[in-house]
Scaffold this active site. Structure first.
Site, PDB file in Angstrom:
ATOM      1  N   THR A   1      39.419  77.709  53.828  1.00 20.57           N
ATOM      2  CA  THR A   1      40.346  77.974  54.915  1.00 20.57           C
ATOM      3  C   THR A   1      41.764  77.561  54.548  1.00 20.57           C
ATOM      4  O   THR A   1      41.951  76.623  53.777  1.00 20.57           O
ATOM      5  CB  THR A   1      39.883  77.158  56.140  1.00 20.57           C
TER       6      THR A   1
ATOM      7  N   ARG B   1      29.316  84.626  64.327  1.00 19.26           N
ATOM      8  CA  ARG B   1      29.557  83.170  64.294  1.00 19.26           C
ATOM      9  C   ARG B   1      31.069  82.902  64.272  1.00 19.26           C
ATOM     10  O   ARG B   1      31.810  83.530  63.536  1.00 19.26           O
ATOM     11  CB  ARG B   1      28.903  82.568  63.045  1.00 19.26           C
ATOM     12  N   VAL B   2      31.515  81.985  65.102  1.00 27.79           N
ATOM     13  CA  VAL B   2      32.933  81.608  65.116  1.00 27.79           C
ATOM     14  C   VAL B   2      33.030  80.126  64.769  1.00 27.79           C
ATOM     15  O   VAL B   2      32.255  79.316  65.279  1.00 27.79           O
ATOM     16  CB  VAL B   2      33.568  81.889  66.501  1.00 27.79           C
ATOM     17  N   GLY B   3      33.965  79.786  63.891  1.00 29.40           N
ATOM     18  CA  GLY B   3      34.136  78.394  63.473  1.00 29.40           C
ATOM     19  C   GLY B   3      35.168  77.650  64.288  1.00 29.40           C
ATOM     20  O   GLY B   3      35.538  78.070  65.401  1.00 29.40           O
ATOM     21  N   ASP B   4      35.653  76.563  63.735  1.00 30.00           N
ATOM     22  CA  ASP B   4      36.595  75.698  64.457  1.00 30.00           C
ATOM     23  C   ASP B   4      38.033  76.203  64.410  1.00 30.00           C
ATOM     24  O   ASP B   4      38.835  75.888  65.289  1.00 30.00           O
ATOM     25  CB  ASP B   4      36.553  74.277  63.867  1.00 30.00           C
TER      26      ASP B   4
ATOM     27  N   THR C   1      40.115  71.910  57.942  1.00 30.25           N
ATOM     28  CA  THR C   1      39.221  72.714  57.114  1.00 30.25           C
ATOM     29  C   THR C   1      37.929  71.933  56.878  1.00 30.25           C
ATOM     30  O   THR C   1      37.972  70.731  56.626  1.00 30.25           O
ATOM     31  CB  THR C   1      39.850  73.089  55.761  1.00 30.25           C
ATOM     32  N   GLY C   2      36.818  72.628  56.976  1.00 30.09           N
ATOM     33  CA  GLY C   2      35.541  71.946  56.784  1.00 30.09           C
ATOM     34  C   GLY C   2      34.425  72.681  57.484  1.00 30.09           C
ATOM     35  O   GLY C   2      34.597  73.836  57.899  1.00 30.09           O
TER      36      GLY C   2
ATOM     37  N   GLY D   1      32.786  73.953  60.173  1.00 28.70           N
ATOM     38  CA  GLY D   1      33.302  74.201  61.518  1.00 28.70           C
ATOM     39  C   GLY D   1      32.472  73.682  62.674  1.00 28.70           C
ATOM     40  O   GLY D   1      33.018  73.185  63.662  1.00 28.70           O
TER      41      GLY D   1
HETATM   42  N1  ASP Z   1      36.410  75.502  59.052  1.00 28.04           N
HETATM   43  C1  ASP Z   1      36.007  76.815  58.617  1.00 28.04           C
HETATM   44  C2  ASP Z   1      34.874  77.315  59.463  1.00 28.04           C
HETATM   45  O1  ASP Z   1      33.950  76.568  59.712  1.00 28.04           O
HETATM   46  C3  ASP Z   1      35.599  76.857  57.183  1.00 28.04           C
HETATM   47  C4  ASP Z   1      36.601  76.313  56.220  1.00 28.04           C
HETATM   48  O2  ASP Z   1      37.301  75.349  56.521  1.00 28.04           O
HETATM   49  O3  ASP Z   1      36.703  76.868  55.115  1.00 28.04           O
HETATM   50  O4  ASP Z   1      34.889  78.460  59.812  1.00 28.04           O
END
Ligand code: ASP
Length: 343
Positions: free
Chosen positions: A210, A238-241, A261-262, A264
């Site tokens: 991200t 699916r939706v992340g953070d 980033t991480g 989610g």
């Molecule tokens: N945070 C993002 C998600 O979970 C992934 C990422 O940080 O690369 O969608």
């Protein structure tokens, strides 16, 4: 006659005061970025790859900083910065977005204005070349905060935002990442959550690619932006953070601007970005203490891997991560720094 002189004098004083209040202060102008966190170590990096990442991170910093130095707003700066990274196949955003389990690229993005607390986000879009620009349009040109899927794409098209064929997002590297992970999915399902099991979901060192930016402009206003392809092999829908305001993205002049980033799911449950802002606002923590508390303590206890960039109104910033590495950088007083590894 004398009355007129007093009147003139009063007008002069008033405009001098308001000029002093709005006079741009370039000394604190700061831009901080990330390009994802994960098992990024020297062992799984080649000199060519490292050079390419360093150059692109530096380019993103220079582009955003030029906006700030010209008197542009923090919103303009974070958007311009993030677009550079969205257009690069190196990061999991825009052109380099990862693949879903169905072999598609579904992107999420968000932007927030620390001055007005206005925010815009989009999720699960497959045809918008620069998702961050669409998120900004949602914030500025609609009465909504979040739009998803086909509706968000239709809205972007109406706003004359560049639409591309989904094949634009195809990159061989990301496709191969999906193939490898797909084979391993069984192993992953056999495991039970937590950071350990993530090892089976991701094969490459570049786990979470991200991208994000936080900026402080010459008018003292903060902004944050995050954009992502999400996680390789994620299920459709699916939706992340990243597009969840308060989880992966948040900005408030009263505290800080944050982009995360991480993994989610953990960042959503830990409400990471807002939690950092809340620690500053209600507990008077410094930006460093607040960001470290959430990333190195709370998230670790949750089992959530990743990191954040956080910036306060005085130009103090922090870039903590609990993974092996995080692509990151900052520019202040014309001096750019770019980092990849823990040390
Ligand atoms: N945070 C993002 C998600 O979970 C992934 C990422 O940080 O690369 O969608």
């Amino acid at each position: 006659m004398r009355k007129n002189v007093y009147l003139l004098l009063a007008c002069f004083l008033l405009s001098a005061v308001s000029f002093a209040q709005t006079k741009p202060d370039y000394s604190k102008v700061t831009l901080v970025i990330h390009g994802g966190a994960g098992t990024i170590t020297r062992q799984n990096m080649t000199p060519e790859k490292e050079k390419a990442y360093r150059e692109k991170l530096n380019e993103a910093l220079q582009v955003g900083y030029a906006v700030l130095k010209k008197g542009g707003t923090s919103l303009d700066a974070v958007e311009a910065t993030v677009k550079v990274m969205e257009d690069s196949p190196l990061f999991n955003a825009g052109k380099g977005a990862v693949f879903t389990s169905e072999g598609k690229n579904e992107m999420d993005a968000a932007i927030m204005d620390g001055k007005t607390l206005k925010a815009g986000s989009i999720a699960s879009v497959t045809t918008i070349k620069n998702p961050i620009t669409a998120a900004r349009a949602v914030m500025e040109k609609s009465e909504h905060v979040m739009m998803i899927g086909a509706g968000a794409e239709k809205f972007a098209q109406m706003q004359q935002i560049e639409i591309v064929d989904p094949s634009y997002f195809y990159t061989e590297t990301r496709y191969q990442q999906l193939q490898k992970i797909k084979d391993k999915e069984k192993t992953q399902l056999d495991h039970d959550g937590g950071t350990g099991s993530n090892e089976n979901i991701f094969t490459e060192g570049n786990k979470f690619g991200t991208v994000g930016a936080v900026a402080l402009d010459a008018y003292g206003n903060l902004a944050a932006a995050t954009t992502t392809g999400g996680m390789t092999n994620k299920r459709y829908g699916r939706v992340g953070d990243a597009p969840i305001i308060g989880a992966g993205t948040y900005a408030d002049n009263a505290s800080c601007a944050v982009s995360a980033t991480g993994h989610g799911e953990y960042f959503i449950r830990a409400v990471v970005a807002h939690d950092i802002a809340a620690l500053m606002k209600y507990k008077n923590y410094s930006v460093k203490k607040a960001a470290e508390e959430v990333v190195m303590k709370k998230l670790v206890e949750f089992g959530g891997e990743g990191g954040v960039i956080a910036l306060d109104r005085n130009g103090n910033f922090s870039m903590p991560f609990n993974s092996a590495g995080m692509y990151r950088g900052a520019i202040k007083n014309g001096k750019a720094e770019v980092y990849i590894y823990k040390d």
